[in-house]
Design an enzyme around this catalytic site. Sequence first.
Site, PDB file in Angstrom:
ATOM      1  N   LEU A 174       0.847  -1.200   0.000  1.00 14.13           N
ATOM      2  CA  LEU A 174       0.000   0.000   0.000  1.00 14.13           C
ATOM      3  C   LEU A 174       0.878   1.244   0.000  1.00 14.13           C
ATOM      4  O   LEU A 174       1.702   1.432   0.901  1.00 14.13           O
ATOM      5  CB  LEU A 174      -0.923   0.005   1.222  1.00 14.13           C
ATOM      6  CG  LEU A 174      -1.833  -1.216   1.379  1.00 14.13           C
ATOM      7  CD1 LEU A 174      -2.827  -0.983   2.505  1.00 14.13           C
ATOM      8  CD2 LEU A 174      -2.553  -1.534   0.075  1.00 14.13           C
ATOM      9  N   ARG A 222       2.477  15.141   6.651  1.00 16.90           N
ATOM     10  CA  ARG A 222       3.398  15.616   7.689  1.00 16.90           C
ATOM     11  C   ARG A 222       4.859  15.638   7.249  1.00 16.90           C
ATOM     12  O   ARG A 222       5.737  16.042   8.006  1.00 16.90           O
ATOM     13  CB  ARG A 222       3.245  14.755   8.954  1.00 16.90           C
ATOM     14  CG  ARG A 222       2.052  15.173   9.794  1.00 16.90           C
ATOM     15  CD  ARG A 222       1.916  14.290  11.005  1.00 16.90           C
ATOM     16  NE  ARG A 222       1.378  12.978  10.665  1.00 16.90           N
ATOM     17  CZ  ARG A 222       1.507  11.901  11.435  1.00 16.90           C
ATOM     18  NH1 ARG A 222       2.173  11.973  12.558  1.00 16.90           N
ATOM     19  NH2 ARG A 222       0.985  10.747  11.057  1.00 16.90           N
ATOM     20  N   GLN A 245      -5.183   3.749  -7.060  1.00  8.67           N
ATOM     21  CA  GLN A 245      -6.321   3.906  -6.156  1.00  8.67           C
ATOM     22  C   GLN A 245      -6.681   5.384  -6.143  1.00  8.67           C
ATOM     23  O   GLN A 245      -5.943   6.215  -5.622  1.00  8.67           O
ATOM     24  CB  GLN A 245      -5.965   3.441  -4.738  1.00  8.67           C
ATOM     25  CG  GLN A 245      -7.154   3.488  -3.780  1.00  8.67           C
ATOM     26  CD  GLN A 245      -6.740   3.504  -2.310  1.00  8.67           C
ATOM     27  OE1 GLN A 245      -5.583   3.728  -1.986  1.00  8.67           O
ATOM     28  NE2 GLN A 245      -7.692   3.276  -1.432  1.00  8.67           N
ATOM     29  N   GLY A 304      -9.255   4.455   2.065  1.00  2.00           N
ATOM     30  CA  GLY A 304      -8.871   3.628   3.220  1.00  2.00           C
ATOM     31  C   GLY A 304      -8.090   2.386   2.805  1.00  2.00           C
ATOM     32  O   GLY A 304      -8.049   2.020   1.625  1.00  2.00           O
ATOM     33  N   THR A 305      -7.512   1.727   3.807  1.00  2.00           N
ATOM     34  CA  THR A 305      -6.636   0.581   3.527  1.00  2.00           C
ATOM     35  C   THR A 305      -7.418  -0.607   2.945  1.00  2.00           C
ATOM     36  O   THR A 305      -6.898  -1.328   2.090  1.00  2.00           O
ATOM     37  CB  THR A 305      -5.904   0.135   4.808  1.00  2.00           C
ATOM     38  OG1 THR A 305      -6.861   0.005   5.879  1.00  2.00           O
ATOM     39  CG2 THR A 305      -4.858   1.149   5.241  1.00  2.00           C
ATOM     40  N   ASP A 358       5.395   2.765   3.358  1.00  2.76           N
ATOM     41  CA  ASP A 358       6.084   3.707   4.246  1.00  2.76           C
ATOM     42  C   ASP A 358       6.594   3.022   5.515  1.00  2.76           C
ATOM     43  O   ASP A 358       6.867   3.679   6.517  1.00  2.76           O
ATOM     44  CB  ASP A 358       5.186   4.897   4.592  1.00  2.76           C
ATOM     45  CG  ASP A 358       3.866   4.486   5.216  1.00  2.76           C
ATOM     46  OD1 ASP A 358       3.644   3.272   5.400  1.00  2.76           O
ATOM     47  OD2 ASP A 358       3.047   5.377   5.526  1.00  2.76           O
ATOM     48  N   GLY A 370      -3.922   1.194  15.569  1.00  5.13           N
ATOM     49  CA  GLY A 370      -5.021   0.274  15.799  1.00  5.13           C
ATOM     50  C   GLY A 370      -4.647  -0.697  16.907  1.00  5.13           C
ATOM     51  O   GLY A 370      -3.528  -1.189  16.955  1.00  5.13           O
TER      52      GLY A 370
HETATM   53  C1  UD1 Z   1      -3.210   1.816   9.774  1.00  5.67           C
HETATM   54  C2  UD1 Z   1      -4.060   0.747  10.413  1.00  5.67           C
HETATM   55  C3  UD1 Z   1      -3.781   0.699  11.904  1.00  5.67           C
HETATM   56  C4  UD1 Z   1      -2.326   0.439  12.147  1.00  5.67           C
HETATM   57  C5  UD1 Z   1      -1.465   1.465  11.401  1.00  5.67           C
HETATM   58  C6  UD1 Z   1      -0.034   1.075  11.478  1.00  5.67           C
HETATM   59  C7  UD1 Z   1      -6.134   0.634   9.129  1.00  5.67           C
HETATM   60  C8  UD1 Z   1      -7.537   1.042   9.078  1.00  5.67           C
HETATM   61  N1  UD1 Z   1      -5.438   1.070  10.180  1.00  5.67           N
HETATM   62  O1  UD1 Z   1      -3.617   3.055  10.304  1.00  5.67           O
HETATM   63  O2  UD1 Z   1      -4.537  -0.313  12.512  1.00  5.67           O
HETATM   64  O3  UD1 Z   1      -2.011   0.486  13.519  1.00  5.67           O
HETATM   65  O4  UD1 Z   1      -1.842   1.541  10.025  1.00  5.67           O
HETATM   66  O5  UD1 Z   1       0.751   2.096  10.942  1.00  5.67           O
HETATM   67  O6  UD1 Z   1      -5.676  -0.061   8.276  1.00  5.67           O
HETATM   68  N2  UD1 Z   1      -3.047   3.699   2.251  1.00  5.67           N
HETATM   69  C9  UD1 Z   1      -3.425   3.551   0.931  1.00  5.67           C
HETATM   70  N3  UD1 Z   1      -4.677   3.928   0.561  1.00  5.67           N
HETATM   71  C10 UD1 Z   1      -5.577   4.450   1.430  1.00  5.67           C
HETATM   72  C11 UD1 Z   1      -5.178   4.599   2.766  1.00  5.67           C
HETATM   73  C12 UD1 Z   1      -3.913   4.211   3.153  1.00  5.67           C
HETATM   74  O7  UD1 Z   1      -2.653   3.090   0.105  1.00  5.67           O
HETATM   75  O8  UD1 Z   1      -6.679   4.761   1.004  1.00  5.67           O
HETATM   76  C13 UD1 Z   1      -1.714   3.289   2.649  1.00  5.67           C
HETATM   77  C14 UD1 Z   1      -0.860   4.447   3.155  1.00  5.67           C
HETATM   78  O9  UD1 Z   1      -0.100   5.001   2.113  1.00  5.67           O
HETATM   79  C15 UD1 Z   1       0.020   3.774   4.193  1.00  5.67           C
HETATM   80  C16 UD1 Z   1      -0.836   2.634   4.722  1.00  5.67           C
HETATM   81  O10 UD1 Z   1      -1.819   2.405   3.736  1.00  5.67           O
HETATM   82  O11 UD1 Z   1       1.169   3.219   3.610  1.00  5.67           O
HETATM   83  C17 UD1 Z   1      -1.465   2.954   6.051  1.00  5.67           C
HETATM   84  O12 UD1 Z   1      -2.250   4.091   5.923  1.00  5.67           O
HETATM   85  P1  UD1 Z   1      -2.386   5.142   7.088  1.00  5.67           P
HETATM   86  O13 UD1 Z   1      -3.309   6.193   6.678  1.00  5.67           O
HETATM   87  O14 UD1 Z   1      -1.036   5.535   7.572  1.00  5.67           O
HETATM   88  O15 UD1 Z   1      -3.119   4.225   8.189  1.00  5.67           O
HETATM   89  P2  UD1 Z   1      -3.248   4.522   9.700  1.00  5.67           P
HETATM   90  O16 UD1 Z   1      -4.420   5.375   9.926  1.00  5.67           O
HETATM   91  O17 UD1 Z   1      -1.958   4.947  10.272  1.00  5.67           O
HETATM   92 CA    CA Z   2       0.215   5.482   9.418  1.00  4.07          CA
END
Ligand code: UD1
Ligand code: CA
Length: 453
Positions: free
Chosen positions: A6, A13, A71, A76-77, A100, A135
């Site tokens: 992902l 930030r 995407q 969201g993830t 990341d 999480g």
């Molecule tokens: C996510 C987890 C959380 C965990 C944390 C660890 C979920 C809902 N939450 O939270 O449980 O503790 O990571 O760091 O999964 N990304 C996409 N597309 C999206 C959203 C995110 O590719 O639509 C990618 C981001 O680039 C990143 C990763 O997914 O590499 C995590 O996304 P981020 O927004 O950092 O998730 P958190 O809210 O930190």
């Molecule tokens: Ca994160």
Amino acid sequence: MNVVILAAGKGKRMHSDLPKVLHPIGGRPMLSLVIDAARALSPTRLVVVYGHGGETVRDAIGAAGVTWVLQEPQLGTGHAVLQALPHLDPSRPTIVLYGDVPLIRPATLLRLAEMAADDSLAVLTVCLEHPKGYGRIVRVDGAIRRIVEEKDADDAEKAIREINTGIVVAPTTALQRWLPGLSNLNAQGEYYLTDIVGLAVAEAMSVASCQPEHAWEVEGVNSKRQLAQLERIHQRNLADALLDAGVTLADPDRIDIRGELACGRDVSIDVGCVFEGRVEIADGARIGPYCVLKNSRVAAGATLQAYCHLEDAEVGPANAIGPYARLRPGAKLGTDVHIGNFVEVKNSTIADHSKANHLAYVGDATVGSRVNIGAGTICCNYDGANKHRTVIEDDVFIGSDTQLVAPVTVGRGATLGAGTTLTRDAPAEQLTVSRAKQVSIAGWKRPVKQKKG
Ligand code: UD1
Ligand code: CA
């Protein structure tokens, strides 16, 4: 297995125009490190979900064998993995990584993948002193029940110190079942991948977990501070690997490798050196403090004294280089060559036992063996429009402060007198000198200052 990385998120930030996953660790975009870790698993499919930063990310990485899935928008993830689904092999499980989280080790991923087996979910978790923002892993009687995001958690859940790293393995057929039905009715209005844990439990599918050996493996980069911290950890890991292989490092906390550094036996490296691209240092070579080497080779037994700068250069066996030497692209040195302080060599070969010890520019030159290049010698290789070559044959002695106006050849065994400006070829074995004859004027007096008024 399938790997989905992902990498669509924004990285606000970082306060940077560069997409987050392209910020470098060890001189390479952090996403490239994650792709390397994924490759170590020999995946059947390797999918990168990108979005923020768009084609810049894809073009910058340019990795072969990667399927890129856009995407847009980023919801969201869970939504991110849903985009990757059509590109996965349903007969194999899928592991989800983050672009990341750059220092994840393949050994940890393999351990997690083994836990997932055929018909279960496996989550990589870690216990943190300060779990804020992550999480949380909710367990009942020791068994994982679900994951709750910080923003959706009540106080009791917020007190849980075991967190979700985000790295998870799931049967792909289960993802096909679950992901299209995820809800975004949560505090962030996002489709959470973490909801699959609750869904697995509802189906009585087992949910396993394991922890990484080192906490830094699962640390993410959200800010320049975190990037700098992970850079230091990464560098220390590289330094430790060199130490383990027998390289002597004056201080393993003061070396920077931004690429690949290959060392032979009994190599020693002093403090503050920077290695970029592919650098090879052969047996017994010694690198002094504060040298910068980029895409270069240092042959056996050579010594670089302090503050040398090398780029696309080849240092020969038993050479003595520096301090303050600059070897630019195309510098190729033979055996026992000496290049001293403030000497610049570019696009030139210098054969065995030749020396340029002080203050010289050797550019576009072919220099033979046993040549002595005096202090202040300049190859005038550029006429303002074109570059020309200088040829200096074996056993030549070039006096100090000489200009060689190329194209020009100095014949074998020739001597050039100090201060010569050579505009035509110098014949072999002769002394060539071009300078006004020295005169002394007897009885000459220095002018004296006239009185004013
Ligand atoms: C996510 C987890 C959380 C965990 C944390 C660890 C979920 C809902 N939450 O939270 O449980 O503790 O990571 O760091 O999964 N990304 C996409 N597309 C999206 C959203 C995110 O590719 O639509 C990618 C981001 O680039 C990143 C990763 O997914 O590499 C995590 O996304 P981020 O927004 O950092 O998730 P958190 O809210 O930190
Ligand atoms: Ca994160």
